[in-house]
Design a protein around this motif. Structure first.
Motif, PDB file in Angstrom:
ATOM      1  N   UNK A 259       6.012  -7.356 -22.123  1.00 47.49           N
ATOM      2  CA  UNK A 259       6.923  -6.137 -22.294  1.00 47.49           C
ATOM      3  C   UNK A 259       5.614  -5.017 -21.627  1.00 47.49           C
ATOM      4  N   UNK A 260       6.308  -3.730 -22.026  1.00 48.38           N
ATOM      5  CA  UNK A 260       5.253  -2.613 -21.469  1.00 48.38           C
ATOM      6  C   UNK A 260       3.787  -2.774 -21.965  1.00 48.38           C
ATOM      7  N   UNK A 261       3.447  -3.036 -23.192  1.00 49.00           N
ATOM      8  CA  UNK A 261       2.308  -3.162 -23.463  1.00 49.00           C
ATOM      9  C   UNK A 261       1.625  -4.299 -24.057  1.00 49.00           C
ATOM     10  N   UNK A 262       2.735  -5.299 -23.966  1.00 50.93           N
ATOM     11  CA  UNK A 262       2.160  -6.520 -24.753  1.00 50.93           C
ATOM     12  C   UNK A 262       2.319  -7.699 -23.825  1.00 50.93           C
ATOM     13  N   UNK A 263       1.450  -8.620 -24.187  1.00 50.14           N
ATOM     14  CA  UNK A 263       1.779 -10.020 -23.168  1.00 50.14           C
ATOM     15  C   UNK A 263       1.825 -11.199 -24.348  1.00 50.14           C
ATOM     16  N   UNK A 264       2.596 -12.223 -23.910  1.00 56.58           N
ATOM     17  CA  UNK A 264       2.853 -13.249 -24.677  1.00 56.58           C
ATOM     18  C   UNK A 264       2.178 -14.559 -24.032  1.00 56.58           C
ATOM     19  N   UNK A 265       1.346 -15.278 -24.616  1.00 56.00           N
ATOM     20  CA  UNK A 265       0.764 -16.432 -24.119  1.00 56.00           C
ATOM     21  C   UNK A 265       1.170 -17.699 -24.984  1.00 56.00           C
ATOM     22  N   UNK A 266       1.232 -18.757 -24.217  1.00 56.57           N
ATOM     23  CA  UNK A 266       1.669 -19.935 -24.862  1.00 56.57           C
ATOM     24  C   UNK A 266       1.118 -21.250 -24.044  1.00 56.57           C
ATOM     25  N   UNK A 267       1.137 -22.375 -24.684  1.00 55.92           N
ATOM     26  CA  UNK A 267       0.339 -23.681 -24.148  1.00 55.92           C
ATOM     27  C   UNK A 267       1.311 -24.091 -23.095  1.00 55.92           C
ATOM     28  N   UNK A 268       0.940 -24.657 -22.054  1.00 55.57           N
ATOM     29  CA  UNK A 268       1.716 -25.269 -20.898  1.00 55.57           C
ATOM     30  C   UNK A 268       2.516 -26.539 -21.760  1.00 55.57           C
ATOM     31  N   UNK A 269       1.666 -27.037 -22.440  1.00 53.50           N
ATOM     32  CA  UNK A 269       2.221 -28.389 -23.433  1.00 53.50           C
ATOM     33  C   UNK A 269       1.436 -28.221 -24.669  1.00 53.50           C
ATOM     34  N   UNK A 270       1.893 -29.019 -25.807  1.00 57.15           N
ATOM     35  CA  UNK A 270       1.239 -29.141 -26.840  1.00 57.15           C
ATOM     36  C   UNK A 270       0.796 -27.756 -27.745  1.00 57.15           C
ATOM     37  N   UNK A 271       0.097 -27.849 -28.698  1.00 57.96           N
ATOM     38  CA  UNK A 271      -0.126 -26.610 -29.590  1.00 57.96           C
ATOM     39  C   UNK A 271      -1.406 -25.860 -29.266  1.00 57.96           C
ATOM     40  N   UNK A 272      -1.203 -24.727 -29.558  1.00 61.89           N
ATOM     41  CA  UNK A 272      -2.475 -23.864 -29.363  1.00 61.89           C
ATOM     42  C   UNK A 272      -3.532 -24.161 -30.690  1.00 61.89           C
ATOM     43  N   UNK A 273      -4.780 -24.167 -30.303  1.00 59.74           N
ATOM     44  CA  UNK A 273      -5.796 -23.934 -31.230  1.00 59.74           C
ATOM     45  C   UNK A 273      -6.216 -22.786 -31.461  1.00 59.74           C
ATOM     46  N   UNK A 274      -5.782 -22.074 -32.294  1.00 59.71           N
ATOM     47  CA  UNK A 274      -5.781 -20.637 -32.777  1.00 59.71           C
ATOM     48  C   UNK A 274      -7.581 -20.408 -33.029  1.00 59.71           C
ATOM     49  N   UNK A 275      -8.011 -21.330 -33.326  1.00 61.84           N
ATOM     50  CA  UNK A 275      -9.347 -20.968 -33.861  1.00 61.84           C
ATOM     51  C   UNK A 275     -10.254 -20.784 -32.402  1.00 61.84           C
ATOM     52  N   UNK A 276      -9.767 -21.060 -31.311  1.00 61.62           N
ATOM     53  CA  UNK A 276     -10.546 -20.943 -29.956  1.00 61.62           C
ATOM     54  C   UNK A 276     -10.390 -19.351 -29.299  1.00 61.62           C
ATOM     55  N   UNK A 277      -9.358 -18.749 -30.113  1.00 63.26           N
ATOM     56  CA  UNK A 277      -9.057 -17.613 -29.822  1.00 63.26           C
ATOM     57  C   UNK A 277      -8.700 -16.454 -30.770  1.00 63.26           C
ATOM     58  N   UNK A 278      -9.899 -16.048 -31.592  1.00 61.85           N
ATOM     59  CA  UNK A 278     -10.010 -15.209 -32.731  1.00 61.85           C
ATOM     60  C   UNK A 278      -9.480 -13.832 -32.295  1.00 61.85           C
ATOM     61  N   UNK A 279      -8.824 -13.001 -33.299  1.00 57.92           N
ATOM     62  CA  UNK A 279      -8.382 -11.790 -33.186  1.00 57.92           C
ATOM     63  C   UNK A 279      -9.429 -10.883 -32.432  1.00 57.92           C
ATOM     64  N   UNK A 280      -9.136 -10.325 -31.317  1.00 61.16           N
ATOM     65  CA  UNK A 280     -10.226  -9.236 -30.771  1.00 61.16           C
ATOM     66  C   UNK A 280     -10.949  -9.974 -29.813  1.00 61.16           C
ATOM     67  N   UNK A 281     -10.887 -11.378 -29.535  1.00 61.83           N
ATOM     68  CA  UNK A 281     -11.442 -12.151 -28.411  1.00 61.83           C
ATOM     69  C   UNK A 281     -10.848 -11.606 -27.095  1.00 61.83           C
TER      70      UNK A 281
END
Length: 318
Positions: A259-281
């Protein structure tokens, strides 16, 4: 520096850029855009102010606009003839007799001087790999040199011959040495688009956009980041395997939407390991088109060996 330490021989695509560089002491500037009739007066001001401000025409109607607006103190307009050498964007077709006639008209008018012949080999952007790029560069170079030779035989002096595009300047052919100058586009930055064409390798790309992870959404298997199309542009149309851009160091991730100010990222396949991407990283994004991306930001930070060594402010109005 691409101008060999001088403040001469630069090309701009907007008058905002031209004024910016003129204010910075540059006095040899080519406005490489078919002359807009509503901007003739602005071009005249720059032509009268600078030692050499060049304009580009590809029609008798544009030439007539220059004839009607005489420059002060008997100064001549410095005019490049734009020729189309199979690029199909702008210019007089180089094989059309009308191209020769327009060059003669520029040369013969009291108010104008033929500065040279200019061709943009933008058809290199449909290439894949060095061989295809060099084939287009060779064909464009040959066409421009042959046209200049026809001008000479017709008694028309043509001081300069030029072609340009990032791919062609990235993989030049020997005959390009016969031209008086080349215009390399975003050669100093590169981007994902140039990598896909074959102009460069990934390690050659100098531009990154930094974005922060601002949201975790396991229910839709997505990260949210604070970089939307105002920070990156929509130029790629999301057609890359990695979506709208390349997320450096994470070939398994895809920027699927903005959108104007946001981006949405998802895995090409499988599930995201959210622990690898802490908020603020921080994530580092390689843009699809560095020119479009640069225009979106108020300031750029120039890094060397992990340190900020300078800042750069893009021209407003790109």
């Amino acid at each position: 520096m691409m101008t060999n330490g001088t403040r001469r021989c630069i090309v701009v695509s907007t008058l905002a850029e031209a004024r910016f560089y003129a204010d910075g002491g540059f006095d040899d500037i080519l406005y490489a855009y078919p002359l807009p009739f509503d901007k003739v007066e602005e071009c005249a001001v720059l032509s009268e102010r600078l030692e050499a401000f060049h304009v580009l025409v590809d029609s008798h109607e544009a030439l007539e606009q220059l004839r009607k607006r005489r420059l002060e103190k008997g100064k001549q307009w410095m005019v490049w003839l734009k020729v189309d050498c199979e690029n199909g964007r702008a210019g007089v077709v180089h094989t059309d007799p009308a191209a020769l006639e327009l060059a003669k008209a520029i040369s013969h008018l009291e108010e104008t001087e033929l500065a040279g012949v200019y061709a943009h080999c933008g058809n290199t952007y449909s290439c894949t790999g060095v061989q295809e790029i060099q084939a287009v560069a060779q064909a464009t170079t040959a066409a421009v040199l042959q046209f200049a030779n026809r001008l000479q035989k017709a008694g028309v002096e043509c001081p300069r011959t030029s072609i340009g595009s990032t791919p062609s300047c990235s993989h030049p052919v020997p005959d390009m040495g016969k031209l008086t100058e080349v215009h390399p586009g975003n050669y100093i930055f590169y981007d994902a688009q140039q990598m896909l064409i074959g102009s460069c390798k990934k390690d050659d790309i100098a531009v990154r956009v930094l974005t922060r992870v601002i949201g975790h959404y396991p229910h839709r298997n997505q990260l949210l980041v604070d970089c939307g199309w105002t920070g990156l542009s929509l130029h790629s149309l999301g057609k890359l395997q990695s979506g709208y851009a390349i997320i450096e160091g994470h070939p398994d991730l895809k920027l699927v939407g903005m959108t104007q100010e946001h981006g949405r990222i998802e895995p090409i396949s499988g599930k995201i390991d959210f622990s690898k991407f802490p908020l603020g990283s921080i994530l580092r994004i390689i843009p699809y088109h560095s020119c479009a991306t640069a225009a979106m930001h108020p300031v750029y930070y120039v890094h060397s060996e992990g340190k900020i060594v300078a800042t750069w402010t893009p021209i407003r109005g790109w």
